[in-house]
Every structure is written in C-alpha cells, then in structure tokens.
Design a protein around this motif. Sequence first.
Motif, PDB file in Angstrom:
ATOM      1  N   ILE A 184     -13.796  28.972 -30.529  1.00  0.00           N
ATOM      2  CA  ILE A 184     -13.241  28.385 -29.303  1.00  0.00           C
ATOM      3  C   ILE A 184     -13.014  26.914 -29.592  1.00  0.00           C
ATOM      4  O   ILE A 184     -13.910  26.208 -30.058  1.00  0.00           O
ATOM      5  CB  ILE A 184     -14.177  28.568 -28.091  1.00  0.00           C
ATOM      6  CG1 ILE A 184     -14.421  30.064 -27.848  1.00  0.00           C
ATOM      7  CG2 ILE A 184     -13.578  27.904 -26.854  1.00  0.00           C
ATOM      8  CD1 ILE A 184     -15.180  30.365 -26.566  1.00  0.00           C
ATOM      9  N   GLU A 185     -11.771  26.467 -29.340  1.00  0.00           N
ATOM     10  CA  GLU A 185     -11.378  25.164 -29.854  1.00  0.00           C
ATOM     11  C   GLU A 185     -10.720  24.313 -28.771  1.00  0.00           C
ATOM     12  O   GLU A 185     -10.002  24.831 -27.912  1.00  0.00           O
ATOM     13  CB  GLU A 185     -10.382  25.420 -30.993  1.00  0.00           C
ATOM     14  CG  GLU A 185     -10.176  24.274 -31.903  1.00  0.00           C
ATOM     15  CD  GLU A 185      -9.278  24.667 -33.069  1.00  0.00           C
ATOM     16  OE1 GLU A 185      -9.780  25.130 -34.096  1.00  0.00           O
ATOM     17  OE2 GLU A 185      -8.049  24.508 -32.941  1.00  0.00           O
ATOM     18  N   GLU A 186     -10.944  23.042 -28.880  1.00  0.00           N
ATOM     19  CA  GLU A 186     -10.293  22.050 -28.012  1.00  0.00           C
ATOM     20  C   GLU A 186      -8.762  22.161 -28.172  1.00  0.00           C
ATOM     21  O   GLU A 186      -8.266  22.338 -29.281  1.00  0.00           O
ATOM     22  CB  GLU A 186     -10.780  20.677 -28.491  1.00  0.00           C
ATOM     23  CG  GLU A 186     -10.043  19.472 -28.018  1.00  0.00           C
ATOM     24  CD  GLU A 186     -10.224  18.279 -29.004  1.00  0.00           C
ATOM     25  OE1 GLU A 186      -9.743  17.205 -28.670  1.00  0.00           O
ATOM     26  OE2 GLU A 186     -10.833  18.443 -30.082  1.00  0.00           O
ATOM     27  N   PHE A 187      -8.026  22.062 -27.092  1.00  0.00           N
ATOM     28  CA  PHE A 187      -6.561  22.099 -27.124  1.00  0.00           C
ATOM     29  C   PHE A 187      -6.036  20.727 -27.536  1.00  0.00           C
ATOM     30  O   PHE A 187      -6.432  19.708 -26.982  1.00  0.00           O
ATOM     31  CB  PHE A 187      -6.036  22.474 -25.739  1.00  0.00           C
ATOM     32  CG  PHE A 187      -4.535  22.470 -25.635  1.00  0.00           C
ATOM     33  CD1 PHE A 187      -3.788  23.494 -26.206  1.00  0.00           C
ATOM     34  CD2 PHE A 187      -3.865  21.443 -24.974  1.00  0.00           C
ATOM     35  CE1 PHE A 187      -2.405  23.502 -26.123  1.00  0.00           C
ATOM     36  CE2 PHE A 187      -2.479  21.448 -24.884  1.00  0.00           C
ATOM     37  CZ  PHE A 187      -1.751  22.469 -25.449  1.00  0.00           C
ATOM     38  N   MET A 188      -5.173  20.726 -28.538  1.00  0.00           N
ATOM     39  CA  MET A 188      -4.607  19.447 -29.014  1.00  0.00           C
ATOM     40  C   MET A 188      -3.108  19.436 -28.749  1.00  0.00           C
ATOM     41  O   MET A 188      -2.487  20.477 -28.547  1.00  0.00           O
ATOM     42  CB  MET A 188      -4.829  19.281 -30.519  1.00  0.00           C
ATOM     43  CG  MET A 188      -6.280  19.381 -30.961  1.00  0.00           C
ATOM     44  SD  MET A 188      -6.494  18.972 -32.712  1.00  0.00           S
ATOM     45  CE  MET A 188      -5.734  20.359 -33.528  1.00  0.00           C
ATOM     46  N   THR A 189      -2.532  18.242 -28.787  1.00  0.00           N
ATOM     47  CA  THR A 189      -1.082  18.140 -28.607  1.00  0.00           C
ATOM     48  C   THR A 189      -0.493  17.264 -29.710  1.00  0.00           C
ATOM     49  O   THR A 189      -1.190  16.433 -30.295  1.00  0.00           O
ATOM     50  CB  THR A 189      -0.729  17.488 -27.250  1.00  0.00           C
ATOM     51  OG1 THR A 189      -1.413  16.230 -27.166  1.00  0.00           O
ATOM     52  CG2 THR A 189      -1.113  18.372 -26.085  1.00  0.00           C
ATOM     53  N   PRO A 191       3.274  16.900 -32.577  1.00  0.00           N
ATOM     54  CA  PRO A 191       4.109  17.687 -33.482  1.00  0.00           C
ATOM     55  C   PRO A 191       3.285  18.291 -34.614  1.00  0.00           C
ATOM     56  O   PRO A 191       2.265  17.733 -35.016  1.00  0.00           O
ATOM     57  CB  PRO A 191       5.109  16.673 -34.042  1.00  0.00           C
ATOM     58  CG  PRO A 191       4.740  15.342 -33.533  1.00  0.00           C
ATOM     59  CD  PRO A 191       3.601  15.467 -32.578  1.00  0.00           C
ATOM     60  N   GLU A 192       3.745  19.460 -35.089  1.00  0.00           N
ATOM     61  CA  GLU A 192       3.058  20.141 -36.190  1.00  0.00           C
ATOM     62  C   GLU A 192       3.819  19.942 -37.489  1.00  0.00           C
ATOM     63  O   GLU A 192       5.053  19.951 -37.500  1.00  0.00           O
ATOM     64  CB  GLU A 192       2.958  21.633 -35.889  1.00  0.00           C
ATOM     65  CG  GLU A 192       1.973  21.935 -34.788  1.00  0.00           C
ATOM     66  CD  GLU A 192       1.875  23.411 -34.472  1.00  0.00           C
ATOM     67  OE1 GLU A 192       1.828  24.222 -35.410  1.00  0.00           O
ATOM     68  OE2 GLU A 192       1.856  23.739 -33.272  1.00  0.00           O
ATOM     69  N   VAL A 193       3.072  19.759 -38.560  1.00  0.00           N
ATOM     70  CA  VAL A 193       3.674  19.601 -39.885  1.00  0.00           C
ATOM     71  C   VAL A 193       2.963  20.537 -40.854  1.00  0.00           C
ATOM     72  O   VAL A 193       1.752  20.709 -40.766  1.00  0.00           O
ATOM     73  CB  VAL A 193       3.527  18.131 -40.369  1.00  0.00           C
ATOM     74  CG1 VAL A 193       4.068  17.977 -41.785  1.00  0.00           C
ATOM     75  CG2 VAL A 193       4.231  17.169 -39.434  1.00  0.00           C
ATOM     76  N   LEU A 282      -5.054  21.855 -38.166  1.00  0.00           N
ATOM     77  CA  LEU A 282      -5.022  23.017 -37.272  1.00  0.00           C
ATOM     78  C   LEU A 282      -5.587  24.223 -37.989  1.00  0.00           C
ATOM     79  O   LEU A 282      -6.319  25.020 -37.424  1.00  0.00           O
ATOM     80  CB  LEU A 282      -3.572  23.363 -36.919  1.00  0.00           C
ATOM     81  CG  LEU A 282      -2.914  22.727 -35.725  1.00  0.00           C
ATOM     82  CD1 LEU A 282      -1.468  23.175 -35.686  1.00  0.00           C
ATOM     83  CD2 LEU A 282      -3.614  23.104 -34.432  1.00  0.00           C
ATOM     84  N   GLU A 283      -5.134  24.379 -39.222  1.00  0.00           N
ATOM     85  CA  GLU A 283      -5.577  25.540 -40.003  1.00  0.00           C
ATOM     86  C   GLU A 283      -5.272  25.300 -41.470  1.00  0.00           C
ATOM     87  O   GLU A 283      -4.437  24.469 -41.814  1.00  0.00           O
ATOM     88  CB  GLU A 283      -4.838  26.806 -39.551  1.00  0.00           C
ATOM     89  CG  GLU A 283      -3.345  26.706 -39.767  1.00  0.00           C
ATOM     90  CD  GLU A 283      -2.622  28.043 -39.812  1.00  0.00           C
ATOM     91  OE1 GLU A 283      -3.283  29.091 -39.855  1.00  0.00           O
ATOM     92  OE2 GLU A 283      -1.390  28.028 -39.819  1.00  0.00           O
ATOM     93  N   TYR A 284      -5.985  26.049 -42.308  1.00  0.00           N
ATOM     94  CA  TYR A 284      -5.666  26.109 -43.733  1.00  0.00           C
ATOM     95  C   TYR A 284      -5.116  27.498 -44.043  1.00  0.00           C
ATOM     96  O   TYR A 284      -5.614  28.480 -43.505  1.00  0.00           O
ATOM     97  CB  TYR A 284      -6.929  25.961 -44.580  1.00  0.00           C
ATOM     98  CG  TYR A 284      -7.658  24.646 -44.521  1.00  0.00           C
ATOM     99  CD1 TYR A 284      -7.106  23.493 -45.060  1.00  0.00           C
ATOM    100  CD2 TYR A 284      -8.932  24.571 -43.976  1.00  0.00           C
ATOM    101  CE1 TYR A 284      -7.814  22.290 -45.057  1.00  0.00           C
ATOM    102  CE2 TYR A 284      -9.643  23.375 -43.964  1.00  0.00           C
ATOM    103  CZ  TYR A 284      -9.076  22.238 -44.502  1.00  0.00           C
ATOM    104  OH  TYR A 284      -9.784  21.064 -44.498  1.00  0.00           O
TER     105      TYR A 284
END
Length: 423
Positions: A184-189, A191-193, A282-284
């Motif tokens: 369960i993770e904090e919502f972030m805002t 742009p994604e790279v 965000l993820e690997y």
Amino acid sequence: MKVLVIGSGGREHAIVTSVAKSPKVDKIYCAPGNAGIAALAECVPIGAMEFDKLTAFAEEKKIDLTIVGMDDPLVGGIVDAFEAKGLRVFGPRKNAAILEGSKAFSKDLMKKYGIPTAEYAVMHSPEEAREYLKTAKFPIVLKADGLALGKGVLICETPSEADAGVKELMEDRKFGASGDEIVIEEFMTGPEVSVLSFVDGKTVKIMASAMDHKRAKDGDQGLNTGGMGNISPAPYYTAEVDAFCKEHIYQKTVDAMAAEGRPFKGVIFFGLMLTPDGPKVLEYNCRFGDPEAQVVLPRMETDIIDVMEACIDGTLDQVDLKFADNAAVCVVLASDGYPVSYEKGFPISDLDKFDGKEYFCFHAGTKFDEKGTIVTNGGRVLGITALGKDLRDARAKAYAATEWVDFKNKYMRHDIGHAIDEV
Ligand code: AMP
Ligand code: GLY
C-alpha cells in the motif's frame, strides 16, 4: 557467433534488429519469435518458460549468447538454468530479478538504502490491509506484490474503492499468488520517465531516456495498457533530473543489490516519477521496456553484443555507451478493444515499406496464418518507430508511417508525444 533471443513481442523484435546489426553475429534464433522477427531470425517454437527445452536447444545449436527479453522467465530463474549448463546468457539471475518480481522486496530495498520512493507498507493479509486503510490518506495506491502483467496496480480514490481493491487482489486473487502480499503506497503526482540501463553487477550505464504512454486512450484516459507509444528522449528528463538520479538512484540501486548478495547483471529499467519533491522510483523492471526498447535501441550506436558481453564479464566500465543525438517516436498500432477484448487473425497489408534505418515496423502481436499471410495475433500488433532530427520531426514521421500499413480494427492513440508541446 550464434545468438538466441527469448520472447515474442515488439521488444524482442527491436533486440533482434540491434543484434542483426552486429558484425560479430552470423546467425540469430528467436524462441518463440513472431512473423516480423522471422525476417531476421530463425524462429523456433519453444515457449519462454520451457527452460529445459531452451537449454537443450542452446546446447544442440552451440549458441554463444542467449538474450532474455521477458520478465516472466527472468523472475522464474531462466538465467540460473542456462548458467547451470555452462551456457552464456544475458540477464539477471533469479535472486536479482526479484527486483521486479517482488514489489515488497524492491520497496524494502529502497527504504533500507535511502533510495527515493513513495511511502509504503507491506500487507500480509486482508485484515491487516483493512486495518491500515482505516487511517490512510486518499487517494492511495494498492499493488500486488508479484508480476501481474502491469495490471496489479490500483489507484483508489475512496475507502470503499480501496476495500474493493483488497478484495480483488487478496481475496478473489485476481492475479493469483501475486496478491498474497500487497504494497500500500502513497499516491504521487508528476510526469513519468523510463530510464533503461545496462548493469554488470557493479557498474551502471544509462541508456537514452524514454517516456511511455500507458493509458489506452488519447488524453491519458482509459485503462492501463502495456504501453501505447513511446518517445525518446523524454522531454522532462533534464540535466538536473539526470544528475539527481545519478547521485541518488542508479548507482545506489546497483550497490544495494550487490550489498545484499544479489549482484544484478542485465538491464535495470527505472520507472521514475518526477514529483514536486524530486524524482522518485515508481518501480524497477529487470528487462528492457516494451515499447521503450523500440525507441531506445534504434538510437544506440554501440554494438549491443559488446555491451551485453561486458555486462556478463563485469567489464562495463570499459565500454563507451553511445547514443545518436537524434530522437525517436513509436506509435503502437493495436487491435480495437485492447486491453480488454479484441479480435485477432486479420491480414496486415503493406509491411514492406519500412527501410529499417529511419523507419521501423516492430512486430508485437503477429503470426503467419496457414497460407503464409501475416495476420494480427495480439492486442498490441505493431510498433511503428521513426527516427528524426528532433522529437517533433520523429513524431511527424512516425504518424505518417502509421498510414502505410492497414488491418481490420486498427487502433492507435493520436497524441503520442504530447509532452513535446508541454515542456
Ligand atoms: P507500476 O507497475 O508500479 O509502474 O505502476 C503502474 C502505473 O501506476 C505507473 O506507471 C503509474 O502511472 C501508476 N502508479 C504506480 N504507483 C503510483 C504511485 N505511488 N502514485 C501514483 N501513481 C502510481
Ligand atoms: N512499457 C512499460 C514496460 O515495459 O513495463
């Protein structure tokens, strides 16, 4: 040398295309491959999870190097299976592929080594998750721990949505054992790279940046998909962001894996969000992105075989990894209805107009029918990539080239690269 590539999508077509450019390579096999890959490689009908058959094939054909494109076999330990037979293989071992295979593992790693990421907690039962959610801030993000085809992430606006999410992942087990634990993770805002890198266990070299378009519809609406298009470089990936990530994220991750006794060799894909508080992971992923590979690899000037061998041998520090000073845009041509339900088996016309230098048609979901005609065989069918002198030029060329091919139910987004006009 003889090379075997494992996988069957647009990413593997892009890898095979790069491998075919190497003067060192005489013969390429691809398992299982697709109708586009068949133009460059001999496709062999062995599935990516059939480790025994794959290693037997590599031994029989005396394969010099095997390249694994997909996450499932990597997380399942395909590299260990090849190494156990003394075969040379590019990709992380099972104990390192866990970086993608378990979100709980990767979040704990980031926390332990101070790598910036969203606040989180790992939940081991639905009761524990529901208790935690009572005091949580919304929106909030629920993630299945394991692989879930990129669909195990739920962004929940309200407590009742989160409750339904816990049910879906942990009780209904929509993604099977992947949901036995959830993050369960904090919502972030922001742009994604996507940043892909080559890693040899200790050294990390960054490839050109890219930006994915995950939602199915224009304006980033609709469901999450595997990716509807990509651009490289990512307009938001500034020199400042690059410097921050080099200091706080890339090398730290590689060092953390080594310190844990899980040295990572292969490709680490850093999924980053550029939040108001700075870049965060965000993820690997433990492999090239798809379609990221379709914009990044056509820009790579260094021989892919040299880089991959250096990763295996631990000599990546001696490689001068070079990318062209240009840009690439990939527009995915999908089957209408993807990612939910769609028809397959339609003939695809005019696939021969792409020169493989400035214009590429990477096959994602295609096959030969019984008459030998190339037909659609998946949700994502083709990735149309063009190189240009800059992103605007590449985008205009890629969209022009999407008109060259046709098939029934052809669907695409019309705003791939909207960030180009926003920065
Ligand atoms: P992941 O598979 O972890 O990359 O998640 C898939 C997508 O969900 C990401 O590309 C983001 O668009 C979104 N996402 C994941 N985690 C978060 C988060 N903590 N805050 C906001 N969006 C997220
Ligand atoms: N395009 C995102 C991924 O390959 O995971």
